[in-house]
Motif scaffolding. Structure first.
Motif, mmCIF file in Angstrom:
data_model
loop_
_atom_site.group_PDB
_atom_site.id
_atom_site.type_symbol
_atom_site.label_atom_id
_atom_site.label_comp_id
_atom_site.label_asym_id
_atom_site.label_seq_id
_atom_site.Cartn_x
_atom_site.Cartn_y
_atom_site.Cartn_z
ATOM 1 N N PRO A 234 8.832 15.878 -6.515
ATOM 2 C CA PRO A 234 8.467 16.857 -5.350
ATOM 3 C C PRO A 234 7.764 15.868 -4.055
ATOM 4 O O PRO A 234 7.178 15.318 -4.088
ATOM 5 N N LEU A 235 8.158 16.663 -2.831
ATOM 6 C CA LEU A 235 7.670 16.349 -1.638
ATOM 7 C C LEU A 235 6.728 17.448 -1.245
ATOM 8 O O LEU A 235 7.116 18.509 -0.963
ATOM 9 N N SER A 236 5.282 17.237 -1.412
ATOM 10 C CA SER A 236 4.383 18.273 -1.416
ATOM 11 C C SER A 236 3.263 17.618 -0.578
ATOM 12 O O SER A 236 2.761 16.618 -1.142
ATOM 13 N N ASP A 237 2.472 18.388 0.153
ATOM 14 C CA ASP A 237 1.396 17.773 1.033
ATOM 15 C C ASP A 237 0.159 17.937 -0.307
ATOM 16 O O ASP A 237 -0.996 17.377 0.080
ATOM 17 N N SER A 238 0.201 18.763 -1.170
ATOM 18 C CA SER A 238 -0.702 18.764 -2.438
ATOM 19 C C SER A 238 -0.688 17.999 -3.660
ATOM 20 O O SER A 238 -1.544 18.073 -4.312
ATOM 21 N N VAL A 239 0.460 17.036 -3.494
ATOM 22 C CA VAL A 239 0.468 16.217 -4.822
ATOM 23 C C VAL A 239 -0.354 14.851 -4.334
ATOM 24 O O VAL A 239 -0.007 14.309 -3.314
ATOM 25 N N LEU A 240 -0.857 14.396 -5.369
ATOM 26 C CA LEU A 240 -1.553 13.104 -5.327
ATOM 27 C C LEU A 240 -0.441 11.939 -5.159
ATOM 28 O O LEU A 240 0.420 12.027 -6.122
ATOM 29 N N PRO A 241 -0.434 11.162 -4.555
ATOM 30 C CA PRO A 241 0.414 10.108 -4.524
ATOM 31 C C PRO A 241 0.237 9.141 -5.597
ATOM 32 O O PRO A 241 -0.371 8.083 -5.472
ATOM 33 N N SER A 242 1.004 9.345 -6.696
ATOM 34 C CA SER A 242 0.975 8.442 -7.763
ATOM 35 C C SER A 242 1.544 7.178 -7.742
ATOM 36 O O SER A 242 2.894 7.017 -7.124
ATOM 37 N N ILE A 243 0.975 6.076 -8.047
ATOM 38 C CA ILE A 243 1.401 4.824 -7.953
ATOM 39 C C ILE A 243 2.529 4.451 -9.054
ATOM 40 O O ILE A 243 3.416 3.878 -8.710
ATOM 41 N N THR A 244 2.282 5.110 -10.255
ATOM 42 C CA THR A 244 3.425 5.257 -11.268
ATOM 43 C C THR A 244 4.582 5.776 -10.727
ATOM 44 O O THR A 244 5.681 5.258 -10.860
ATOM 45 N N ASN A 245 4.560 6.899 -9.929
ATOM 46 C CA ASN A 245 5.703 7.593 -9.708
ATOM 47 C C ASN A 245 6.392 6.660 -8.457
ATOM 48 O O ASN A 245 7.646 6.474 -8.428
#
Length: 345
Positions: A234-245
């Motif tokens: 997902p591209l979302s302003d509410s998503v935590l930027p996961s380093i694993t992702n």
């Protein structure tokens, strides 16, 4: 004596905590202590206003005996971003890495040896430590790095789990704190997680709060789906930027996959061949199926999408998992320079 084969993921008391204190714009010297308690005034703002953020990263013993931290500068940058959002002091890269390294060295007896599906999990914690009731950021803070030996979050062997989308719960408000690693983001998911676990689900998948039209993320990790040879997240302003992702997106590209980071409509869940969550603790959590419930507490299921029989893992999830863990363990070349070696260990 630690049984590395059965070790799970939880708080595990180690020997040393690494601490620095900030007051009136100045950091104290970094200290190591065996005292795992903080003496705090009951008016300390972390208790009242949740001035707290944290990180999570892993340390591995590699095949050739090197001890490495996986992508610590990414965690340092994310912590600063969250601290800035809260109005807390921002530890620099060198301070962050030094405290992580000192925590590992002073707790070396808890570091998993090579050959086990385990690691040393580091938990940097930054919180406001000033007693105050005014609605302003504190001028005192504590930055601490602790660690715990950790096995796989969901136990040994990669396997798939069930997830549920609870339409009567939201994870984060639009333009709120959802993309920052603040403690309050996680605390608000614990009660619905308990309900879901009692119903046999392992994961909660949340939709965007404004319209409930798009996939946001799991309560514990980012979402990704596999469609043919494409990795979609997902591209979302509410998503935590996961380093694993972020790492998996790069690995997917290395493996010849197309990578798409874009809004994912709820109904697109029906089009994926595989789906899963990803994060530091879990690495990858493949989904066997995902249900949708209007009310989590009730039995009725509105929709359901199945990707694999319970426990079975698809080929893309398997390949991505094996690749990232092989990089962490030094079994294949780290072509991106992600593994930070601790010198003089």
């Amino acid at each position: 004596m630690i049984d590395w084969k059965t070790l799970g993921f939880d708080a595990y008391r180690t020997r040393t905590l690494v601490v620095a204190r900030w007051k009136n714009g100045v950091w104290s010297e970094i200290t190591e202590t065996e005292d795992f308690s903080f003496l705090l005034d009951p008016f300390t703002c972390v208790f009242h206003y949740a001035f707290s953020c944290f990180e999570g990263l892993k340390v591995f013993t590699q095949k050739d005996g090197k001890v490495v931290i996986f992508r610590p500068l990414e965690n340092a940058a994310r912590l600063r971003r969250t601290a800035r959002y809260l109005g807390l002091p921002e530890p620099g890269d060198s301070m962050f890495v030094e405290m992580c390294e000192r925590c590992v060295k002073s707790n070396r007896e808890f570091l998993a040896p090579y050959g086990h599906d385990a690691s040393l999990y580091l938990r940097p914690l930054l919180f406001g430590a000033q007693p105050k009731m005014q609605l302003t950021p504190p001028n005192e803070a504590i930055f601490a790095v602790m660690c715990a030996p950790a096995g796989p979050y969901y136990g040994a062997n990669l396997k798939s789990f069930s997830g549920v989308i609870p339409l009567n719960y939201d994870r984060a408000a639009p333009k709120g704190s959802g993309s920052y690693k603040v403690g309050a983001n996680y605390a608000s998911t614990f009660r619905p997680y308990q309900i879901a676990h009692n119903q046999g689900y392992s994961e909660l998948l949340y939709l965007n709060s404004r319209t409930h039209e798009f996939i946001d993320e799991f309560g514990s990790s980012n979402f990704f789906g596999i469609k043919g040879n494409t990795y979609v997240t997902p591209l979302s302003d509410s998503v935590l930027p996961s380093i694993t992702n972020k790492s998996l997106q790069t690995i997917a590209g290395d493996l010849g996959m197309k990578v798409e980071k874009r809004p994912i409509p709820l109904e697109e869940l029906a089009e994926f061949d595989e789906a899963g969550g990803c994060g530091t603790a879990v690495v990858i959590t493949p989904m066997s199926h995902i249900d949708v419930k209007e009310v989590l507490e009730e039995d009725a299921v509105l929709k359901s999408w199945r990707y694999r029989p319970d426990g079975e893992v698809g080929p893309a999830c398997t390949r991505l998992y094996r690749t990232i863990t092989a990089i962490q363990k030094g079994e294949i070349e780290d072509i991106h320079g992600w593994c930070h070696e601790i010198s003089n260990f």
